[in-house]
Write an enzyme that holds these catalytic residues in place. Structure first.
Site, PDB file in Angstrom:
ATOM      1  N   ASP A  80      85.456 -65.236 -10.778  1.00  0.00           N
ATOM      2  CA  ASP A  80      86.095 -64.678 -11.953  1.00  0.00           C
ATOM      3  C   ASP A  80      85.301 -64.946 -13.234  1.00  0.00           C
ATOM      4  O   ASP A  80      85.276 -64.108 -14.141  1.00  0.00           O
ATOM      5  CB  ASP A  80      87.512 -65.234 -12.100  1.00  0.00           C
ATOM      6  N   GLU A 156      92.515 -63.341 -21.896  1.00  0.00           N
ATOM      7  CA  GLU A 156      93.362 -63.979 -22.881  1.00  0.00           C
ATOM      8  C   GLU A 156      92.556 -64.521 -24.057  1.00  0.00           C
ATOM      9  O   GLU A 156      91.347 -64.729 -23.965  1.00  0.00           O
ATOM     10  CB  GLU A 156      94.161 -65.137 -22.265  1.00  0.00           C
ATOM     11  N   ALA A 199      97.186 -68.291 -18.269  1.00  0.00           N
ATOM     12  CA  ALA A 199      98.591 -68.146 -18.660  1.00  0.00           C
ATOM     13  C   ALA A 199      99.531 -68.507 -17.512  1.00  0.00           C
ATOM     14  O   ALA A 199     100.576 -69.129 -17.716  1.00  0.00           O
ATOM     15  CB  ALA A 199      98.855 -66.718 -19.139  1.00  0.00           C
TER      16      ALA A 199
END
Length: 309
Positions: A80, A156, A199
């Protein structure tokens, strides 16, 4: 093949593992044999690349907004973190990004390493579709409303306290009205794509990618009202720090950051432009969620209707 019709792909591999290098070599060979030019993102440590003649011979692209200029898509081989960095090059040129997971969870990747050959074959034949993923635009202002910095994120924006021995005194605002003030380690302002990342680890809900919303998650807040909020994508969400509190960082997607001095303000809105995301199959997000998080589904009987696939 004329220069105008030449297909080019930017290859962004994670090169810290020998198996990843072999995957990059294999992808390059398959694409090159199909007449597709491969451009390799220049690595900070070129040693592993220089040991492979196939990769050594490739044109290098410097890190920056022009890295994927003229390319059809960005191909990411890694986890990621590698995907998020590679997405910046695709975003800058408004082209799709495709991730093949060579890491651990790899939630952002479309397929796994064992499907590399098939994935490359789909790219060669242009047998893929592109969907848009919502982003956020972020602006940082000082106490006099002067712009200190701006940026965007796919996952984010994380407002993080610099001094971990103290709390960050902050006020959360939605649509230019205050919601709550609290001491905290920080506040996460996430997209639906980012809801499965930081999150989620901080206690936020998972949102399906098709949902259009902003997610707000206070991080270790010392207050009664610290529940995560799912906010309209048309809203403006802001976090203000008090003038007497410590400094914070605004971290975008985990690797781009802006210093947030005491008394400043960060505003987040829906991004003006999405990230274009390559999809190779029609599997629903539910299947990805179960597979990536290894969720227990033993005993599931399925729908009663025979008309539901």
């Amino acid at each position: 093949m004329t220069a105008r019709s030449q297909r080019t792909i930017l290859l962004v591999p994670h090169t810290h593992r020998p198996g990843n290098i072999l995957a990059a070599v294999r992808a390059t060979e398959l694409l090159s044999d199909a007449g597709i030019e491969v451009r390799l993102l220049k690595q900070r440590n070129e040693g592993p690349v220089m040991d492979e003649p196939v990769l050594q011979a490739l044109e290098r692209a410097e890190e920056g907004p022009e890295a994927a200029a003229g390319c059809e898509l960005v191909l990411v081989l890694g986890g990621d973190g590698t995907f998020l960095r590679a997405a910046t090059y695709a975003y800058a040129q408004d082209i799709p990004v495709l991730g093949i997971n060579l890491g651990h969870v790899g939630f952002l990747a479309e397929w796994e390493q064992e499907s590399l050959d098939e994935a490359i074959g789909r790219v060669i034949e242009r047998e893929y579709r592109v969907e848009d993923r919502m982003t956020i635009d972020v602006a940082l202002y000082d106490s006099e409303a002067n712009l200190l910095g701006s940026g965007w994120a796919l996952n984010e924006a994380s407002v993080e306290n610099v001094d971990r021995t103290k709390v960050l005194d902050a006020t959360l605002e939605v649509d230019f009205r205050p919601v709550s003030s609290f001491g905290c380690d920080g506040v996460l302002l996430s997209t639906p794509t980012g809801s499965t990342a930081y999150a989620f680890a901080a206690g936020g809900p998972i949102m399906w990618p098709e949902v259009e919303a902003l997610l707000v998650v206070p991080n270790n807040a010392h207050a009664l009202f610290t529940t995560p909020l799912v906010v309209s994508p048309r809203s403006t969400v802001a976090v203000e720090s008090k003038s007497a509190t410590g400094s914070a960082n605004v971290v975008l997607d985990g690797f781009r950051s802006m210093m947030m001095p005491p008394g400043s303000r960060v505003e987040v809105i829906r991004g003006a432009r999405p990230v274009r995301w390559v999809r190779l199959d029609e599997h629903p997000f539910t299947d990805r969620l179960v597979h990536k998080f290894k969720l227990p589904v033993k005993g599931w009987r399925g729908p009663a209707s025979k008309n539901v696939d």
